[in-house]
Design a protein around this motif. Structure first.
Motif, PDB file in Angstrom:
ATOM      1  N   ARG A 192       8.269 -11.369  -4.119  1.00 56.62           N
ATOM      2  CA  ARG A 192       9.143 -10.788  -5.142  1.00 56.62           C
ATOM      3  C   ARG A 192      10.582 -10.725  -4.648  1.00 56.62           C
ATOM      4  NH1 ARG A 192       5.388  -6.560  -8.498  1.00 56.62           N
ATOM      5  NH2 ARG A 192       3.644  -8.002  -8.592  1.00 56.62           N
ATOM      6  N   VAL A 204      -0.075  -0.483  -5.987  1.00 59.49           N
ATOM      7  CA  VAL A 204      -0.034  -0.932  -4.603  1.00 59.49           C
ATOM      8  C   VAL A 204       0.545  -2.339  -4.579  1.00 59.49           C
ATOM      9  CG1 VAL A 204      -1.500  -1.594  -2.663  1.00 59.49           C
ATOM     10  CG2 VAL A 204      -2.072   0.440  -3.975  1.00 59.49           C
ATOM     11  N   CYS A 245     -17.368   3.762   4.430  1.00 56.88           N
ATOM     12  CA  CYS A 245     -17.116   5.159   4.799  1.00 56.88           C
ATOM     13  C   CYS A 245     -17.299   5.989   3.537  1.00 56.88           C
ATOM     14  CB  CYS A 245     -15.717   5.337   5.398  1.00 56.88           C
ATOM     15  SG  CYS A 245     -14.383   4.957   4.270  1.00 56.88           S
ATOM     16  N   GLY A 303      -2.598 -12.994  10.083  1.00 58.66           N
ATOM     17  CA  GLY A 303      -3.961 -12.678   9.653  1.00 58.66           C
ATOM     18  C   GLY A 303      -4.101 -11.354   8.935  1.00 58.66           C
ATOM     19  N   ARG A 345      -1.497  -3.326   2.635  1.00 64.40           N
ATOM     20  CA  ARG A 345      -1.218  -2.714   1.338  1.00 64.40           C
ATOM     21  C   ARG A 345      -0.144  -1.659   1.543  1.00 64.40           C
ATOM     22  NH1 ARG A 345      -5.860   0.290   0.484  1.00 64.40           N
ATOM     23  NH2 ARG A 345      -6.075   0.017   2.713  1.00 64.40           N
ATOM     24  N   GLN A 366       3.168  -9.889  -1.388  1.00 64.05           N
ATOM     25  CA  GLN A 366       3.725  -9.783  -2.745  1.00 64.05           C
ATOM     26  C   GLN A 366       5.172  -9.319  -2.705  1.00 64.05           C
ATOM     27  OE1 GLN A 366       0.502  -7.188  -4.344  1.00 64.05           O
ATOM     28  NE2 GLN A 366       0.764  -8.429  -6.166  1.00 64.05           N
ATOM     29  N   ARG A 383     -10.722  -7.562   1.712  1.00 62.50           N
ATOM     30  CA  ARG A 383     -10.047  -6.653   0.773  1.00 62.50           C
ATOM     31  C   ARG A 383      -9.687  -7.382  -0.516  1.00 62.50           C
ATOM     32  NH1 ARG A 383      -9.950  -1.867   1.751  1.00 62.50           N
ATOM     33  NH2 ARG A 383      -9.798  -0.958   3.827  1.00 62.50           N
ATOM     34  N   LYS A 384      -9.197  -8.627  -0.377  1.00 61.52           N
ATOM     35  CA  LYS A 384      -8.851  -9.403  -1.576  1.00 61.52           C
ATOM     36  C   LYS A 384     -10.079  -9.615  -2.449  1.00 61.52           C
ATOM     37  CE  LYS A 384      -4.556 -11.349  -1.181  1.00 61.52           C
ATOM     38  NZ  LYS A 384      -3.710 -12.042  -2.111  1.00 61.52           N
ATOM     39  N   HIS A 435      -8.525  -9.105   5.707  1.00 66.98           N
ATOM     40  CA  HIS A 435      -7.617  -9.310   4.592  1.00 66.98           C
ATOM     41  C   HIS A 435      -8.347  -9.987   3.428  1.00 66.98           C
ATOM     42  CE1 HIS A 435      -4.481 -11.024   2.270  1.00 66.98           C
ATOM     43  NE2 HIS A 435      -4.549 -12.199   2.822  1.00 66.98           N
ATOM     44  N   ALA A 456      -9.759   3.446   2.750  1.00 67.37           N
ATOM     45  CA  ALA A 456      -8.716   2.628   2.123  1.00 67.37           C
ATOM     46  C   ALA A 456      -7.664   3.486   1.451  1.00 67.37           C
ATOM     47  CB  ALA A 456      -9.350   1.684   1.104  1.00 67.37           C
ATOM     48  N   VAL A 457      -8.091   4.631   0.918  1.00 65.88           N
ATOM     49  CA  VAL A 457      -7.164   5.502   0.195  1.00 65.88           C
ATOM     50  C   VAL A 457      -7.276   6.908   0.786  1.00 65.88           C
ATOM     51  CG1 VAL A 457      -6.501   6.377  -2.056  1.00 65.88           C
ATOM     52  CG2 VAL A 457      -7.558   4.128  -1.872  1.00 65.88           C
ATOM     53  N   ARG A 499     -15.094   7.197  -3.855  1.00 62.93           N
ATOM     54  CA  ARG A 499     -13.977   6.880  -4.729  1.00 62.93           C
ATOM     55  C   ARG A 499     -14.329   5.735  -5.681  1.00 62.93           C
ATOM     56  NH1 ARG A 499      -8.855   8.553  -4.387  1.00 62.93           N
ATOM     57  NH2 ARG A 499      -7.384   7.294  -5.561  1.00 62.93           N
ATOM     58  N   TYR A 513       1.230 -10.678  -9.452  1.00 70.08           N
ATOM     59  CA  TYR A 513      -0.150 -10.395  -9.814  1.00 70.08           C
ATOM     60  C   TYR A 513      -0.460  -8.990  -9.333  1.00 70.08           C
ATOM     61  CZ  TYR A 513      -0.643 -11.813  -4.945  1.00 70.08           C
ATOM     62  OH  TYR A 513      -0.479 -11.924  -3.589  1.00 70.08           O
ATOM     63  N   GLU A 514      -1.561  -8.454  -9.833  1.00 72.39           N
ATOM     64  CA  GLU A 514      -1.850  -7.057  -9.503  1.00 72.39           C
ATOM     65  C   GLU A 514      -3.073  -6.935  -8.617  1.00 72.39           C
ATOM     66  OE1 GLU A 514      -1.458  -4.054 -12.263  1.00 72.39           O
ATOM     67  OE2 GLU A 514       0.529  -4.766 -12.785  1.00 72.39           O
ATOM     68  N   ILE A 515      -3.023  -5.976  -7.723  1.00 78.43           N
ATOM     69  CA  ILE A 515      -4.195  -5.654  -6.915  1.00 78.43           C
ATOM     70  C   ILE A 515      -4.500  -4.186  -7.137  1.00 78.43           C
ATOM     71  CG2 ILE A 515      -3.708  -7.399  -5.165  1.00 78.43           C
ATOM     72  CD1 ILE A 515      -2.675  -5.059  -3.407  1.00 78.43           C
ATOM     73  N   ASP A 516      -5.743  -3.783  -6.860  1.00 74.43           N
ATOM     74  CA  ASP A 516      -6.021  -2.362  -6.997  1.00 74.43           C
ATOM     75  C   ASP A 516      -5.757  -1.655  -5.664  1.00 74.43           C
ATOM     76  OD1 ASP A 516      -8.211  -2.610  -5.356  1.00 74.43           O
ATOM     77  OD2 ASP A 516      -9.686  -1.935  -6.830  1.00 74.43           O
ATOM     78  N   GLU A 517      -6.017  -0.355  -5.635  1.00 71.61           N
ATOM     79  CA  GLU A 517      -5.627   0.410  -4.436  1.00 71.61           C
ATOM     80  C   GLU A 517      -6.414  -0.001  -3.194  1.00 71.61           C
ATOM     81  OE1 GLU A 517      -6.237   4.383  -5.740  1.00 71.61           O
ATOM     82  OE2 GLU A 517      -8.372   4.127  -6.008  1.00 71.61           O
ATOM     83  N   PHE A 518      -7.564  -0.660  -3.410  1.00 69.59           N
ATOM     84  CA  PHE A 518      -8.339  -1.120  -2.262  1.00 69.59           C
ATOM     85  C   PHE A 518      -7.900  -2.511  -1.800  1.00 69.59           C
ATOM     86  CE2 PHE A 518     -10.885   2.071  -4.253  1.00 69.59           C
ATOM     87  CZ  PHE A 518     -11.455   2.744  -3.199  1.00 69.59           C
ATOM     88  N   GLU A 555     -15.618   8.266   2.058  1.00 70.80           N
ATOM     89  CA  GLU A 555     -14.458   8.437   1.176  1.00 70.80           C
ATOM     90  C   GLU A 555     -14.329   7.265   0.204  1.00 70.80           C
ATOM     91  OE1 GLU A 555     -14.341   8.703   4.446  1.00 70.80           O
ATOM     92  OE2 GLU A 555     -13.311  10.549   5.057  1.00 70.80           O
ATOM     93  N   ASP A 556     -14.413   6.050   0.753  1.00 65.32           N
ATOM     94  CA  ASP A 556     -14.239   4.865  -0.091  1.00 65.32           C
ATOM     95  C   ASP A 556     -15.410   4.702  -1.048  1.00 65.32           C
ATOM     96  OD1 ASP A 556     -11.954   4.502   1.303  1.00 65.32           O
ATOM     97  OD2 ASP A 556     -12.420   2.528   2.107  1.00 65.32           O
ATOM     98  N   THR A 612     -14.507  -3.060   0.882  1.00 62.60           N
ATOM     99  CA  THR A 612     -13.783  -2.086   1.686  1.00 62.60           C
ATOM    100  C   THR A 612     -14.682  -1.577   2.796  1.00 62.60           C
ATOM    101  OG1 THR A 612     -12.363  -0.126   1.593  1.00 62.60           O
ATOM    102  CG2 THR A 612     -14.335  -0.090   0.235  1.00 62.60           C
ATOM    103  N   LEU A 613     -14.128  -0.654   3.568  1.00 63.79           N
ATOM    104  CA  LEU A 613     -14.825  -0.143   4.743  1.00 63.79           C
ATOM    105  C   LEU A 613     -15.989   0.759   4.318  1.00 63.79           C
ATOM    106  CD1 LEU A 613     -14.459   0.122   7.899  1.00 63.79           C
ATOM    107  CD2 LEU A 613     -13.303   2.262   7.397  1.00 63.79           C
ATOM    108  N   VAL A 665      -2.448   3.479   1.982  1.00 64.64           N
ATOM    109  CA  VAL A 665      -2.391   3.850   0.571  1.00 64.64           C
ATOM    110  C   VAL A 665      -2.908   5.279   0.441  1.00 64.64           C
ATOM    111  CG1 VAL A 665      -3.357   3.395  -1.716  1.00 64.64           C
ATOM    112  CG2 VAL A 665      -2.649   1.493  -0.279  1.00 64.64           C
TER     113      VAL A 665
END
Lengths: 311, 289
Positions: free
Chosen positions: A250, A241, B132, A205, A209, A246, B124-125, B121, A135-136, B138, B32-37, B134-135, B129-130, A281
């Protein structure tokens, strides 16, 4: 110590701003700007900063002429900003400009005895956009799948030549900056053009990000690494992000989800399509630690600033 | 207990309406805010969980055990068994963590989830996450509660006859991540999901054509069409087991296969044991409502 800086891609927005920022610095003796086309004016006052005492030389990077420019001016720092993403010309011409141009420039730097610092603008597109990727992305992440798409592939090849160069000339400080999508009042990119449309087609669908870096922060970072040694590869992105949905809300623009083959017909390239599907990201922490400074604009603030002038 | 009086209820209703409008305004303006994932806490709490709660409370009547084993605010890796043909166990674990343990669990899902429209989608909301390294690394570094199903498709897609038998764990990548982050592993037993879609057969040819890991046949699917997708109302128990510490290991041992395999086996045995116990404790799968 004499400080002579060569900036490529100086006729485009970021190149012009970086050149003018360097020209405004009294510690910099000379700023030589090169590009394939002349800047529209050397001292416009339509909001874009004047190039100041930047000396413009019209050079096609694909030709070996740049060698003469470098040796004639005793250039010690090369800031290579001319990576082009847009399909302004034909795809093969863009590729030649990006890949062959970089190779020629680096070959010239390799032969030069004065160059001791090379800064290359790259892009986070080198990581691709894929459902199979983390994801990052951090600087060490290997791309999940090899990129076959135009601009991404160019950037990957450009970075490969930079790595080759720094192996052959370990005495030269090389900095590769992978920029997230640039955003700001003066930026003209496929993404800013996309957000300027009255209706935004999106991939059904998926809600990718996205991450932006404000042009002011980009110029600031480039100016810093052009004047101090910061060897390595760094991601450059604003904090935070935004989802495509969004951004659209906006911007007050309706989103029309369509199946991805339809977007291809609408003229989206494969790399744009994969970005609009899976997003991207990156972790920009390494650069923040290196420079001791976070970007002034987060992703949301950069987008807000972009919107402010379009409204 | 007195009956609520008229003005109070209307004020409550008024407040609820104001809150609803504020919520809708934030959603419509993208404020609204989402995080990096891509985790969208507001959407997760107010939409996703609201939709899942009826299933959790009234259909599966989920009961949780061992909540004290979930750390209050530090990183931990929840390792759970996977079953049920469709990943409803993941969704119920999500509700259990949020509503009972007060933590948003960040699940690591298969590639397939992120390749599919809408599903990837929504995942993620919901904060997932995947799967793996790395994720996982993190999220654990950020002190999140991360959840994995190491059996993967082998677990969720196993036939009904194999129910409550843990399948082979992958390469133990989750153990590596836990050791590297020095966080405890919380074994989690989910009992009840095995009976929701009893898989008695599959159609491998069609599955391959559709790019799916399996295409199940249950006593009700595909015979009853969409009605066959209604999960059977089994009784569920979710137990969070005693945490297994990993901070005694040297982070360098995270790459030592011998250490990883040994710990993976230990966790698997513990989980199988707990699974048997919790299954006994639950009793019959189908109990009167």
């Amino acid at each position: 110590m004499a400080h002579n800086v060569l900036v490529t891609g100086v006729s485009r927005h970021i190149g012009r701003r970086v050149a003018s920022a360097l020209a405004a610095d009294p510690d910099v003796d000379r700023v030589i700007g090169v590009d394939t086309v002349p800047p529209s004016s050397l001292s416009r006052d339509d909001g874009t900063p004047p190039l100041g005492r930047t000396e413009f030389v019209r050079v096609d990077l694909r030709s070996p002429d740049v060698v003469r420019v470098i040796s004639a001016a005793d250039v010690d720092t090369v800031v290579h900003l001319s990576l082009v993403s847009g399909p302004a010309k034909s795809r093969s011409a863009v590729k030649e400009h990006n890949v062959i141009g970089t190779m020629q420039l680096l070959a010239a730097c390799q032969r030069s005895e004065t160059v001791r610092r090379v800064v290359v603008r790259s892009t986070t597109a080198v990581y691709g956009s894929s459902p199979n990727a983390p994801a990052v992305f951090s600087e060490d992440t290997e791309p999940a799948e090899a990129s076959h798409h135009g601009y991404e592939k160019d950037a990957v090849e450009v970075e490969a030549s930079v790595r080759g160069f720094s192996r052959r000339r370990p005495d030269v400080v090389t900095t590769t900056l992978r920029f997230a999508a640039l955003m700001g009042p003066g930026v003209d990119s496929p993404l800013t053009r996309y957000f300027s449309q009255p209706v935004l087609p999106s991939v059904f669908g998926f809600d990718p990000r996205l991450q932006f870096v404000h042009e002011d922060d980009a110029v600031e970072v480039l100016g810093r690494v052009a004047r101090q040694d910061h060897p390595g590869v760094f991601n450059v992105a604003g904090d935070g992000v935004l989802l495509l949905s969004q951004c659209a809300r906006r911007a007050g623009r309706p989103v029309v989800p369509v199946p991805s083959p339809a977007l291809r017909i609408l003229g989206f390239s494969s790399e744009q399509l994969s970005l609009l599907t899976h997003g991207r990201v990156v972790d920009a922490g390494r650069l923040a630690a290196e420079l001791g400074r976070r970007p002034k604009f987060g992703t949301a603030a950069a987008f807000e600033d972009f919107l402010a002038v379009r409204r | 207990m007195s009956e609520p009086t008229g003005p109070e209820t209307s004020r409550d209703a008024g407040e609820a309406m104001t809150e609803l409008f504020a919520f809708l305004r934030r959603r419509i303006s993208g404020d609204y805010e989402i995080d990096e994932f891509g985790f969208d806490p507001e959407f997760h709490d107010k939409v996703l969980l609201e939709l899942l709660r009826p299933l959790y409370r009234h259909w599966f009547r989920v009961e949780t055990l061992g909540l004290e084993n979930v750390p209050v605010d530090s990183g931990a890796l929840v390792v759970a068994n996977h079953s049920g043909t469709l990943p409803l166990d993941a969704l119920m674990l999500q509700v259990a963590s949020h509503d009972e343990a007060g933590r948003a669990v960040r699940l690591l899902g298969a590639h397939l989830v992120y390749q599919l429209p809408v599903l990837g989608h929504l995942a993620r909301k919901g904060g997932h996450t995947l799967a793996c390294p790395e994720d996982a690394d993190r999220l654990l570094r950020k002190g999140e509660l991360v959840g994995v199903f190491p059996e993967g498709f082998k677990g969720i897609g196993k036939p009904f006859s194999e129910r409550y038998r843990l399948q082979r764990f992958g390469r133990g990548g989750f153990v590596t991540s836990a050791i590297r982050a020095g966080v405890p592993i919380v074994p989690c037993s989910i009992v009840g999901a095995e009976e929701i879609y009893p898989k008695i057969g599959e159609v491998p040819v069609l599955a391959r054509m559709l790019g799916l890991p399996y295409l199940p046949i249950t006593p009700f699917f595909p015979w009853l069409g969409l009605f066959g997708l209604v999960p059977l109302p089994s009784k569920w128990l979710i137990e969070f087991g005693e945490p297994i510490r990993t901070d005694e290991f040297d982070p360098e041992q995270a790459d030592d296969p011998a250490v990883i395999f040994e710990l993976t086996d230990h966790i698997r045995e513990t989980m199988q044991q707990r699974l048997n116990d919790v299954r006994l404790r639950r009793g019959p799968a189908f109990q009167p409502f």
